[in-house]
Design a protein around this motif. Structure first.
Motif, PDB file in Angstrom:
ATOM      1  N   SER A 233      92.470  66.393  32.651  1.00 47.93           N
ATOM      2  CA  SER A 233      91.364  67.059  31.958  1.00 47.93           C
ATOM      3  C   SER A 233      90.113  66.184  31.947  1.00 47.93           C
ATOM      4  O   SER A 233      89.012  66.646  32.251  1.00 47.93           O
ATOM      5  N   SER A 234      90.268  64.911  31.586  1.00 49.93           N
ATOM      6  CA  SER A 234      89.120  64.007  31.559  1.00 49.93           C
ATOM      7  C   SER A 234      88.599  63.731  32.966  1.00 49.93           C
ATOM      8  O   SER A 234      87.390  63.636  33.189  1.00 49.93           O
ATOM      9  N   LEU A 235      89.520  63.629  33.924  1.00 52.38           N
ATOM     10  CA  LEU A 235      89.096  63.441  35.317  1.00 52.38           C
ATOM     11  C   LEU A 235      88.330  64.666  35.805  1.00 52.38           C
ATOM     12  O   LEU A 235      87.330  64.547  36.518  1.00 52.38           O
ATOM     13  N   GLY A 236      88.787  65.859  35.413  1.00 48.36           N
ATOM     14  CA  GLY A 236      88.086  67.081  35.788  1.00 48.36           C
ATOM     15  C   GLY A 236      86.677  67.128  35.223  1.00 48.36           C
ATOM     16  O   GLY A 236      85.746  67.593  35.892  1.00 48.36           O
ATOM     17  N   ALA A 237      86.499  66.645  33.975  1.00 43.56           N
ATOM     18  CA  ALA A 237      85.165  66.622  33.384  1.00 43.56           C
ATOM     19  C   ALA A 237      84.229  65.704  34.168  1.00 43.56           C
ATOM     20  O   ALA A 237      83.062  66.038  34.418  1.00 43.56           O
ATOM     21  N   ILE A 238      84.747  64.553  34.586  1.00 42.56           N
ATOM     22  CA  ILE A 238      83.930  63.607  35.356  1.00 42.56           C
ATOM     23  C   ILE A 238      83.574  64.181  36.723  1.00 42.56           C
ATOM     24  O   ILE A 238      82.398  64.182  37.130  1.00 42.56           O
ATOM     25  N   LEU A 239      84.574  64.667  37.441  1.00 39.72           N
ATOM     26  CA  LEU A 239      84.314  65.218  38.771  1.00 39.72           C
ATOM     27  C   LEU A 239      83.471  66.485  38.689  1.00 39.72           C
ATOM     28  O   LEU A 239      82.672  66.762  39.585  1.00 39.72           O
ATOM     29  N   GLY A 240      83.645  67.247  37.611  1.00 36.75           N
ATOM     30  CA  GLY A 240      82.812  68.425  37.419  1.00 36.75           C
ATOM     31  C   GLY A 240      81.336  68.060  37.278  1.00 36.75           C
ATOM     32  O   GLY A 240      80.466  68.769  37.784  1.00 36.75           O
ATOM     33  N   SER A 241      81.067  66.946  36.593  1.00 37.00           N
ATOM     34  CA  SER A 241      79.684  66.483  36.458  1.00 37.00           C
ATOM     35  C   SER A 241      79.091  66.120  37.816  1.00 37.00           C
ATOM     36  O   SER A 241      77.938  66.456  38.125  1.00 37.00           O
ATOM     37  N   VAL A 242      79.883  65.442  38.638  1.00 38.86           N
ATOM     38  CA  VAL A 242      79.404  65.055  39.969  1.00 38.86           C
ATOM     39  C   VAL A 242      79.201  66.296  40.837  1.00 38.86           C
ATOM     40  O   VAL A 242      78.179  66.427  41.532  1.00 38.86           O
ATOM     41  N   ILE A 243      80.162  67.217  40.804  1.00 40.70           N
ATOM     42  CA  ILE A 243      80.054  68.441  41.605  1.00 40.70           C
ATOM     43  C   ILE A 243      78.831  69.247  41.177  1.00 40.70           C
ATOM     44  O   ILE A 243      78.105  69.801  42.021  1.00 40.70           O
ATOM     45  N   TYR A 244      78.602  69.319  39.877  1.00 39.20           N
ATOM     46  CA  TYR A 244      77.449  70.077  39.387  1.00 39.20           C
ATOM     47  C   TYR A 244      76.143  69.497  39.936  1.00 39.20           C
ATOM     48  O   TYR A 244      75.265  70.237  40.394  1.00 39.20           O
ATOM     49  N   ARG A 245      76.012  68.180  39.917  1.00 37.78           N
ATOM     50  CA  ARG A 245      74.780  67.552  40.415  1.00 37.78           C
ATOM     51  C   ARG A 245      74.633  67.754  41.917  1.00 37.78           C
ATOM     52  O   ARG A 245      73.517  67.917  42.426  1.00 37.78           O
ATOM     53  N   ILE A 246      75.736  67.726  42.637  1.00 44.94           N
ATOM     54  CA  ILE A 246      75.662  67.956  44.090  1.00 44.94           C
ATOM     55  C   ILE A 246      75.224  69.400  44.367  1.00 44.94           C
ATOM     56  O   ILE A 246      74.411  69.656  45.271  1.00 44.94           O
ATOM     57  N   ILE A 247      75.754  70.354  43.589  1.00 49.86           N
ATOM     58  CA  ILE A 247      75.357  71.754  43.772  1.00 49.86           C
ATOM     59  C   ILE A 247      73.872  71.929  43.497  1.00 49.86           C
ATOM     60  O   ILE A 247      73.150  72.613  44.240  1.00 49.86           O
ATOM     61  N   ILE A 248      73.379  71.302  42.421  1.00 51.45           N
ATOM     62  CA  ILE A 248      71.950  71.381  42.102  1.00 51.45           C
ATOM     63  C   ILE A 248      71.124  70.749  43.219  1.00 51.45           C
ATOM     64  O   ILE A 248      70.078  71.287  43.626  1.00 51.45           O
ATOM     65  N   PHE A 249      71.582  69.616  43.741  1.00 49.84           N
ATOM     66  CA  PHE A 249      70.873  68.949  44.838  1.00 49.84           C
ATOM     67  C   PHE A 249      70.798  69.843  46.063  1.00 49.84           C
ATOM     68  O   PHE A 249      69.731  69.995  46.690  1.00 49.84           O
ATOM     69  N   LEU A 250      71.917  70.473  46.416  1.00 51.48           N
ATOM     70  CA  LEU A 250      71.942  71.345  47.588  1.00 51.48           C
ATOM     71  C   LEU A 250      71.080  72.588  47.369  1.00 51.48           C
ATOM     72  O   LEU A 250      70.430  73.080  48.303  1.00 51.48           O
ATOM     73  N   ALA A 251      71.069  73.084  46.120  1.00 49.63           N
ATOM     74  CA  ALA A 251      70.238  74.250  45.827  1.00 49.63           C
ATOM     75  C   ALA A 251      68.761  73.921  45.980  1.00 49.63           C
ATOM     76  O   ALA A 251      67.977  74.725  46.519  1.00 49.63           O
ATOM     77  N   ARG A 253      67.556  71.493  47.908  1.00 48.29           N
ATOM     78  CA  ARG A 253      67.317  71.263  49.332  1.00 48.29           C
ATOM     79  C   ARG A 253      67.201  72.582  50.085  1.00 48.29           C
ATOM     80  O   ARG A 253      66.510  72.658  51.116  1.00 48.29           O
ATOM     81  N   ALA A 254      67.876  73.609  49.586  1.00 47.45           N
ATOM     82  CA  ALA A 254      67.820  74.916  50.234  1.00 47.45           C
ATOM     83  C   ALA A 254      66.534  75.667  49.928  1.00 47.45           C
ATOM     84  O   ALA A 254      66.301  76.747  50.475  1.00 47.45           O
ATOM     85  N   GLY A 255      65.694  75.093  49.047  1.00 47.35           N
ATOM     86  CA  GLY A 255      64.409  75.710  48.740  1.00 47.35           C
ATOM     87  C   GLY A 255      64.364  76.473  47.436  1.00 47.35           C
ATOM     88  O   GLY A 255      63.380  77.173  47.167  1.00 47.35           O
ATOM     89  N   LEU A 256      65.407  76.354  46.605  1.00 43.39           N
ATOM     90  CA  LEU A 256      65.411  77.060  45.324  1.00 43.39           C
ATOM     91  C   LEU A 256      64.357  76.462  44.402  1.00 43.39           C
ATOM     92  O   LEU A 256      64.189  75.240  44.328  1.00 43.39           O
ATOM     93  N   ASN A 257      63.658  77.326  43.688  1.00 45.00           N
ATOM     94  CA  ASN A 257      62.607  76.885  42.778  1.00 45.00           C
ATOM     95  C   ASN A 257      63.217  76.119  41.607  1.00 45.00           C
ATOM     96  O   ASN A 257      64.256  76.493  41.071  1.00 45.00           O
ATOM     97  N   THR A 258      62.553  75.034  41.203  1.00 44.82           N
ATOM     98  CA  THR A 258      63.054  74.246  40.076  1.00 44.82           C
ATOM     99  C   THR A 258      63.063  75.048  38.782  1.00 44.82           C
ATOM    100  O   THR A 258      63.828  74.726  37.854  1.00 44.82           O
ATOM    101  N   ASP A 259      62.236  76.059  38.689  1.00 43.36           N
ATOM    102  CA  ASP A 259      62.226  76.900  37.490  1.00 43.36           C
ATOM    103  C   ASP A 259      63.507  77.713  37.353  1.00 43.36           C
ATOM    104  O   ASP A 259      63.792  78.253  36.282  1.00 43.36           O
ATOM    105  N   ASP A 260      64.279  77.822  38.423  1.00 45.86           N
ATOM    106  CA  ASP A 260      65.502  78.611  38.400  1.00 45.86           C
ATOM    107  C   ASP A 260      66.752  77.784  38.121  1.00 45.86           C
ATOM    108  O   ASP A 260      67.865  78.296  38.208  1.00 45.86           O
ATOM    109  N   MET A 261      66.574  76.492  37.776  1.00 46.59           N
ATOM    110  CA  MET A 261      67.735  75.626  37.588  1.00 46.59           C
ATOM    111  C   MET A 261      68.592  76.052  36.402  1.00 46.59           C
ATOM    112  O   MET A 261      69.825  75.980  36.439  1.00 46.59           O
ATOM    113  N   LYS A 262      67.960  76.484  35.312  1.00 47.52           N
ATOM    114  CA  LYS A 262      68.727  76.923  34.148  1.00 47.52           C
ATOM    115  C   LYS A 262      69.561  78.160  34.487  1.00 47.52           C
ATOM    116  O   LYS A 262      70.719  78.276  34.075  1.00 47.52           O
ATOM    117  N   LEU A 263      68.967  79.076  35.235  1.00 47.43           N
ATOM    118  CA  LEU A 263      69.702  80.264  35.665  1.00 47.43           C
ATOM    119  C   LEU A 263      70.859  79.872  36.568  1.00 47.43           C
ATOM    120  O   LEU A 263      71.968  80.414  36.463  1.00 47.43           O
TER     121      LEU A 263
END
Length: 330
Positions: A233-251, A253-263
């Motif tokens: 469970s704790s390992l999942g929370a840590i890896l989930g944080s890393v995965i989330y940041r990678i997804i945001i980074f890729l989004a 890089r793909a040209g998604l507007n920063t205003d859409d990050m909360k969505l």
């Protein structure tokens, strides 16, 4: 990509704090948005005042502990609903954070921080800094895992699972609730202090919507890696944080507007919540067998004894006393 990994590992401290309240204690704590800024504001103000950055970071943890304790006090001793108690503390911290900083924004670009040695040696944005952050996060993880296996940690888990039952056994659930909220917000404040030093400034609005980021990390990690035990469970929370940041980074890089990050974050949480419910994903062990599913019911006539489950005959009709007398006579 290196920057996304570094941010994911730093935010893992916050994810562990959210994991303690939402998953272990089963408490919807919204203090996070305020205590994160409190950690950054405290560390930044002390560093500018000439305090050693490591001592300033410890002071930020202390401020987070106090913030979480206040939420717990309002809920347990004041009888205020947990959700409302967190909101009240979060709102109050807005003014307190402004008082701490003396302004809406503090710059740390010319100050020494805990990341200064990494910057001076050109290690930021390399595998060296990532390795150091991984070691730091693993230390936090193992401390949390160890604490949750102590008698006090088991009492906290029982408080989250069945408050009435553990109270009937003599455990003061008010104390366990206040302690968990304090520890959770201490970790969140630690994250806020590190983020302020990493990005070079502390801002009054740096914590807005952070609880959603924490939930996204915890839920996403546990949806993928499961929650069979504390370690996973704790390992999942840590890896989930890393995965989330990678997804945001890729989004981005793909040209998604920063205003859409909360969505984007909200959609990630929704998807992570729905993953275990989708039929075709239930066949995958990580989504099916590791989810929050009830244990399978045993067939009639069987017992919980492992020997009985493997074909050994189960004693019937005599009960415990009859079984004991049979053994004695034999």
């Amino acid at each position: 990509m290196y920057g996304a990994l570094e941010l994911g590992l730093i935010y893992a401290a916050m994810a562990l704090g959210v994991y303690l309240t939402f998953k272990v204690l089963n408490f919807p704590d919204l203090t996070v948005d305020g205590s994160f800024t409190t950690g950054g504001a405290t560390a930044a103000s002390l560093i500018i005042a000439g305090v050693n950055p490591f001592l300033a970071t410890l002071a930020a943890i202390g401020a987070g502990l106090v913030a979480g304790f206040i939420t717990g006090l309002l809920h347990t001793k004041g009888g205020i609903d947990g959700l409302l108690a967190g909101i009240l503390t979060m709102i109050g911290l807005w003014s307190i954070n402004l008082r701490i900083m003396g302004a809406a924004n503090l710059s740390l670009l010319r100050e020494d921080t805990v990341f200064t040695p990494l910057r001076e040696n050109m290690w930021l944005g390399t595998w060296v800094s990532i390795a150091i952050l991984i070691a730091f996060v693993l230390v936090l993880k193992f401390l949390v895992d160890w604490f949750l296996t102590t008698d006090l940690g088991l009492a906290i888990q029982a408080t989250g699972n069945n408050r009435e039952m553990i109270r009937s056994l003599g455990v003061n659930t008010d104390n366990t609730t206040m302690l968990t909220l304090a520890l959770s917000n201490g970790l969140v404040a630690l994250c806020g202090a590190l983020i302020a030093q990493y990005q070079g400034f502390a801002d009054i609005s740096m914590g807005i919507g952070l609880i959603l980021v924490g939930l996204a990390s915890v839920i996403l990690g546990q949806a993928i890696f499961g929650n069979r035990n504390i370690f996973m469970s704790s390992l999942g929370a840590i890896l989930g944080s890393v995965i989330y940041r990678i997804i945001i980074f890729l989004a981005l890089r793909a040209g998604l507007n920063t205003d859409d990050m909360k969505l984007t974050t909200a959609l990630l949480v929704i998807i992570a919540l729905l993953l275990p419910r989708w039929g075709f994903l239930k066949r995958i062990p990580s989504f099916g067998s590791r989810g929050n599913r009830a244990p399978a019911k045993l067939p009639p006539g069987t017992t919980d004894d492992p020997a009985a489950l493997h074909g050994a005959p189960a004693a019937t009709g005599q009960g415990t006393a009859g079984t004991a007398s049979t053994v004695k006579e034999g």
